[in-house]
Design a protein around this motif. Structure first.
Motif, mmCIF file in Angstrom:
data_model
loop_
_atom_site.group_PDB
_atom_site.id
_atom_site.type_symbol
_atom_site.label_atom_id
_atom_site.label_comp_id
_atom_site.label_asym_id
_atom_site.label_seq_id
_atom_site.Cartn_x
_atom_site.Cartn_y
_atom_site.Cartn_z
ATOM 1 N N MET A 1 0.851 -1.201 0.000
ATOM 2 C CA MET A 1 0.000 0.000 0.000
ATOM 3 C C MET A 1 0.886 1.250 0.000
ATOM 4 N N PRO A 2 0.673 2.182 -0.958
ATOM 5 C CA PRO A 2 1.517 3.381 -0.996
ATOM 6 C C PRO A 2 1.327 4.225 0.258
ATOM 7 N N GLN A 3 2.385 4.927 0.621
ATOM 8 C CA GLN A 3 2.385 5.689 1.856
ATOM 9 C C GLN A 3 1.237 6.701 1.907
ATOM 10 N N ASP A 4 0.949 7.384 0.760
ATOM 11 C CA ASP A 4 -0.054 8.455 0.843
ATOM 12 C C ASP A 4 -1.477 7.910 0.972
ATOM 13 N N THR A 5 -1.648 6.591 0.895
ATOM 14 C CA THR A 5 -2.971 6.028 1.165
ATOM 15 C C THR A 5 -3.318 6.189 2.641
ATOM 16 N N LEU A 6 -2.301 5.961 3.479
ATOM 17 C CA LEU A 6 -2.562 5.909 4.915
ATOM 18 C C LEU A 6 -2.583 7.287 5.569
ATOM 19 N N THR A 7 -2.013 8.290 4.909
ATOM 20 C CA THR A 7 -1.943 9.616 5.517
ATOM 21 C C THR A 7 -2.970 10.534 4.883
ATOM 22 N N GLY A 8 -3.084 11.709 5.481
ATOM 23 C CA GLY A 8 -3.934 12.738 4.867
ATOM 24 C C GLY A 8 -5.356 12.753 5.375
ATOM 25 N N GLY A 9 -5.686 11.849 6.314
ATOM 26 C CA GLY A 9 -7.009 11.910 6.923
ATOM 27 C C GLY A 9 -7.009 12.928 8.051
ATOM 28 N N PHE A 10 -8.148 13.088 8.705
ATOM 29 C CA PHE A 10 -8.196 13.999 9.844
ATOM 30 C C PHE A 10 -7.452 13.373 11.022
ATOM 31 N N THR A 11 -6.692 14.193 11.738
ATOM 32 C CA THR A 11 -6.038 13.684 12.938
ATOM 33 C C THR A 11 -6.910 13.924 14.162
ATOM 34 N N GLU A 12 -7.805 14.895 14.049
ATOM 35 C CA GLU A 12 -8.696 15.244 15.149
ATOM 36 C C GLU A 12 -10.077 15.439 14.518
ATOM 37 N N ALA A 13 -10.688 14.309 14.105
ATOM 38 C CA ALA A 13 -11.859 14.370 13.229
ATOM 39 C C ALA A 13 -12.998 15.270 13.727
ATOM 40 N N PRO A 14 -13.430 15.159 14.989
ATOM 41 C CA PRO A 14 -14.601 15.961 15.382
ATOM 42 C C PRO A 14 -14.370 17.462 15.195
ATOM 43 N N GLN A 15 -13.193 17.944 15.592
ATOM 44 C CA GLN A 15 -12.930 19.384 15.509
ATOM 45 C C GLN A 15 -12.623 19.801 14.074
ATOM 46 N N GLN A 16 -11.778 19.024 13.379
ATOM 47 C CA GLN A 16 -11.404 19.404 12.014
ATOM 48 C C GLN A 16 -12.604 19.344 11.068
ATOM 49 N N SER A 17 -13.426 18.312 11.209
ATOM 50 C CA SER A 17 -14.569 18.216 10.301
ATOM 51 C C SER A 17 -15.576 19.318 10.620
ATOM 52 N N ALA A 18 -15.670 19.708 11.886
ATOM 53 C CA ALA A 18 -16.598 20.784 12.243
ATOM 54 C C ALA A 18 -16.162 22.089 11.580
ATOM 55 N N ARG A 19 -14.869 22.384 11.649
ATOM 56 C CA ARG A 19 -14.387 23.636 11.038
ATOM 57 C C ARG A 19 -14.515 23.573 9.520
ATOM 58 N N ALA A 20 -14.211 22.414 8.956
ATOM 59 C CA ALA A 20 -14.325 22.278 7.500
ATOM 60 C C ALA A 20 -15.774 22.435 7.063
ATOM 61 N N PHE A 21 -16.686 21.873 7.854
ATOM 62 C CA PHE A 21 -18.097 22.000 7.484
ATOM 63 C C PHE A 21 -18.535 23.460 7.493
ATOM 64 N N ARG A 22 -18.048 24.206 8.469
ATOM 65 C CA ARG A 22 -18.435 25.632 8.515
ATOM 66 C C ARG A 22 -17.976 26.353 7.260
ATOM 67 N N SER A 23 -16.766 26.006 6.768
ATOM 68 C CA SER A 23 -16.309 26.611 5.520
ATOM 69 C C SER A 23 -17.227 26.209 4.370
ATOM 70 N N LEU A 24 -17.587 24.927 4.342
ATOM 71 C CA LEU A 24 -18.466 24.434 3.273
ATOM 72 C C LEU A 24 -19.833 25.108 3.331
ATOM 73 N N MET A 25 -20.340 25.258 4.544
ATOM 74 C CA MET A 25 -21.665 25.870 4.687
ATOM 75 C C MET A 25 -21.610 27.350 4.322
#
Lengths: 189, 290, 362
Positions: free
Chosen positions: A1-25
């Motif tokens: 499995m290539p290295q970039d498959t495993l990286t690049g997700g949220f490290t702190e999903a609840p907070q990061q996704s909340a902030r990202a959603f606000r940008s999207l909204m």
């Protein structure tokens, strides 16, 4: 499995996704406004903004279509690992990612039904740059007018005629994102 | 501090994604009720579960939240929901409309005009404006699809024939951007003109599993007739505490003889005005001076 | 004097303390243990598990204790807890013909292979208050017998073999899940059954009763009612086979209903189906009757306009947590809306008065 498959997700999903959603909204509620959106990174050519959008909104229940140069093994594996969304054809897609050229004609994507106009595709259009120039936007979310560097105008005007059905578009470049919901009227500048 | 036994803002991430997708569809189709798989919350259905789920999906750790019920921060339902978010999201809370970034409300729109940096979340009991004319979801869905709102106009017109007035005083139906007829939640019709605002407005109905939205600056028209135009009415009094003539008032019975006073329903707004030196008929200061 | 609504937060805290005290009751009476509730209030525990949609007798017993015996409140506690649990997967359908039956009766045949097994039932008791229980009387030991070996054949299968009852075709389709998707009408049978099995016992009973009294009558017989333990199996993809993850007690009821036929099909009996967590037979029978009534369209019957035939009506009002929440929310302050109505009534009255005076003057 290539290295970039495993990286690049949220490290702190609840907070990061909340902030990202606000940008999207904010972007969708104020068409033409360019927002910063960060937190995720995917394999090239997926932009950070597109990767973060997928991480924020998609999961195993949301089929994604990868258009043109975005349909790579690396991106497929990254989505499988971080999001678990099935990859699908255009006419099944709830989300679709690619350049404008790869995504057009956008008429193949689900636009919802008169009873359920929400059952439609959200397009994530990868752009080289984004700026508040070019096409003039009016409609819900816009006090007077707004401007956004859309890749064209005719397709969005056609899409507007389908309202309340139609597709909604996000435009991504690097860590920047803007949106054009189906409700926006577009005129060439 | 937030309770570590629960995820940030209580809901699990998959539930939040599902609600966030529904919110975005709602914004893209102003006034359309998006179905969503509402979850059971630790407060009863009918007590703001829809608003709570929408707020939970919107909150970021940096937010300052205000919760009002009937315009007041200190009513039982508002206190309970504010505590819930203090405990589960660890966000700052405030009673000041101006300081809040997210405001969850039941039955009122704050008097202070909201800004582009704010989000107003409404708790909605019955999201379907046509429900009391047609109880079936299968039918009302068709009516919205076909933009068939004649029944609503007939109802309003029958009111006029019978009472000389449109007999709807709250949850007064509006049409958003010339398309969907929408229930603005049970706000008094006095608040209807404020529905055109700079903030994002989100509506959550938990028990009925619907989310809808009004993007900023959207056109929101209260249904009416040329010869019976819509009128945003309120009690014909000034506030007895701050003297305001332009605010929505609560009527309070103050003695056994049926004596009354009228006070702003927006407690923060009234308090600010009093702090600025405004006085009404029964202001404590005036009483002291007498 | 201004009747202030300030101090809400402290009032709420005080109310909660008082509630905790009332729940405990006088401290000179020993406190009920969760184990006591679990083992001696089993039918209450079963109802809470069924309508709470969570099979966990310990949690259900705890919820009953916390709710001071208010079962709807206990169901609510379970539902709210259930929402916070991650979904790890789904089981295979339980095989009720392999059930280890505590009770199994048929009303349609005098006897059948497997026999009539009465089990622990109130059915034949005289409903006389047993004052011995108040005096902590000893319970006589019940007689035991060896369990029957092998599967327990289904009564309706005997009818099915002769083509006398409508065949239920098995399907491999994944049913929709009402806890993960918003309800949509028409819902179809899998969603209907989900809604009924977690629906309020009183509501489902009332609906079932209405069909018996003529509102959508469909002449049911209890073909079979069985209560007992079934294995729960789950496919483990990594292993490539299913493993037994536990055992649950369920109540299953199949009704045999009025024959039905058409130009192309000879008359045959039809079925209603009920399956509920725990020993919950009133609920399972009610569920089967309502299921059958809701099948009118699929079976080519007339819509008699009966409430129990109306899918949207039944399904949108069966859930007691939704119902009680919305019903009780009218206790919350509504003075803003009331004020707006007050103004409107005053306005209409003063206009009416003015026009009466004007008419009198003319």
């Amino acid at each position: 499995m290539p290295q970039d498959t495993l990286t690049g997700g949220f490290t702190e999903a609840p907070q990061q996704s909340a902030r990202a959603f606000r940008s999207l909204m904010n972007a969708l509620a104020r068409p033409g406004t360019i927002e910063e959106i960060t937190g995720g990174t995917g394999p090239a050519p997926l932009s950070a903004a597109a990767a973060t959008t997928l991480l924020t909104l998609c999961d195993g229940e949301m089929p994604i279509h990868l258009a043109g140069g975005h349909d790579t093994d690396a991106i497929r594996q990254w989505i499988a690992f971080h999001i678990g969304a099935p990859i699908c054809a255009r006419n099944q897609a709830m989300f679709a990612v690619g350049t404008w050229q790869a995504l057009t004609p956008i008429t193949d994507f689900p636009i919802g039904t008169p009873e359920y106009p929400d059952r439609s595709t959200t397009l994530i259009v990868e752009m080289d740059t984004l700026s508040n120039t070019g096409a003039t936007l009016t409609g819900p979310g816009i006090l007077t007018t707004a401007q956004l560097s859309l890749p064209e105008t005719a397709a969005f005007q056609q899409n507007r005629l389908l309202f309340p059905m139609g597709v909604d578009c996000y435009f991504t470049a690097g860590t920047r994102i803007a949106a054009l919901p189906r409700s926006t009227k577009v005129e060439a500048h | 501090m937030s309770d570590p036994a629960y995820n940030f803002a209580y809901l699990d991430e998959q539930t939040k994604r599902m609600i966030r997708r529904a919110i975005l569809k709602g914004i893209a189709i102003p006034g359309y009720q998006v179905p969503f798989a509402s979850r059971e919350m630790p407060m009863p259905y009918g007590w703001g579960t829809g608003g709570v789920q929408v707020s939970a999906a919107c909150l970021v750790p940096e937010d300052t939240m205000k919760v009002i019920d009937q315009g007041a921060d200190d009513t039982t339902n508002a206190v309970s929901i504010r505590k819930f978010f203090e405990n589960t999201a660890g966000v700052a809370t405030t009673e000041k409309t101006r300081e809040a970034t997210v405001i969850q409300t039941r039955h009122r729109i704050p008097e202070e005009p909201l800004t582009e940096d704010q989000i107003l979340v409404y708790q909605v009991p019955i999201p379907e404006p046509l429900r009391f004319l047609e109880p079936r979801e299968t039918e009302t869905r068709k009516m919205h699809a076909l933009e068939e709102y004649g029944l609503m106009h007939v109802k309003l017109y029958e009111d006029i024939a019978q009472h000389g007035n449109i007999a709807t005083a709250y949850a007064y139906p509006v049409q958003v951007e010339g398309r969907y007829v929408m229930d603005p939640s049970p706000i008094p019709k006095f608040d209807n003109p404020k529905l055109e605002m700079a903030a994002i407005q989100l509506f959550g109905a938990g028990r009925e599993q619907r989310i809808y939205a009004i993007p900023p600056y959207s056109k929101v028209v209260s249904l009416d007739f040329e010869d019976y135009p819509f009128e945003a009415s309120k009690a014909d009094h000034p506030c007895d505490l701050c003297g305001a003539e332009h605010t929505y008032l609560d009527e309070v019975i103050i003695d056994d003889a049926g004596g009354r006073m009228f006070v702003c329903s927006d407690t923060d707004y009234c308090g600010e005005r009093q702090a600025d030196g405004h006085r009404g008929r029964l202001s404590p200061k005036l009483e002291a001076a007498q | 004097m201004y009747v202030a609504v300030k101090g809400g937060e402290r009032a709420i805290d005080n109310a909660h303390d008082w509630l905790a005290e009332e729940r405990r009751g006088p401290t000179d009476v020993p406190e009920l243990s969760v184990d006591q509730i679990k083992s001696q209030m089993t039918l209450a525990v079963n109802r809470v598990m069924a309508e709470g949609s969570l099979y966990d007798p310990d949690l259900a017993a705890l919820a009953i204790k916390q709710a001071r015996g208010d079962l709807i409140e206990a169901i609510f506690l379970i539902r709210a807890y259930r929402t916070t649990l991650p979904r790890l997967g789904h089981s295979r359908p339980v095989e009720t013909d392999k059930m280890a039956c505590d009770r199994r009766i048929s009303a349609t045949f005098k006897d059948a292979p497997g026999g009539q097994v009465l089990g622990p039932t109130f059915d034949y008791t005289h409903r006389l208050l047993d004052f011995k229980l108040a005096a902590d009387g000893e319970t006589p030991e019940a007689a035991t017998a060896d369990p029957l070996q092998g599967d327990m054949p289904r009564i309706t299968e005997f009818l099915n073999r002769d083509g006398l009852i409508q065949t239920e075709e098995p399907s491999d389709e994944t049913p929709r899940d009402m806890t993960r998707e918003p309800m949509e009408y028409p819902a179809g049978r899998p969603l209907r059954l989900q809604a009924l099995t977690r629906g309020d016992e009183g509501f489902v009973l009332g609906m079932a009763y209405s069909t018996q009294r003529g509102y959508g009558r469909n002449h049911p017989f209890v073909g079979e009612l069985r209560i007992g333990k079934v294995a729960v199996e789950m496919d483990i993809p990594e292993l490539g086979f299913a493993v037994d993850i536990g055992e649950i007690t369920v109540t299953e009821c199949e009704t045999v209903n009025q024959f039905h036929g058409s130009k192309t099909e000879p008359p045959q009996f039809t079925r209603g189906y009920g399956l509920v967590f725990g020993q919950t037979e009133r609920k399972a029978i009610s569920m089967a009757l309502v299921d059958r009534a809701l099948r009118w369209e699929e079976l080519g019957e007339d819509n008699l306009g009966a409430p129990a035939q109306d899918e949207e009506f039944v399904l949108s009002h069966a859930d007691n947590i939704q119902a009680t929440g919305f019903l009780e929310h009218i206790k919350l302050p509504h003075y803003v809306d009331f004020q707006s109505e007050l103004e409107l009534v005053r306005k209409i009255r003063s206009e009416a008065q003015a026009s009466t005076l004007k008419e009198a003057a003319e």
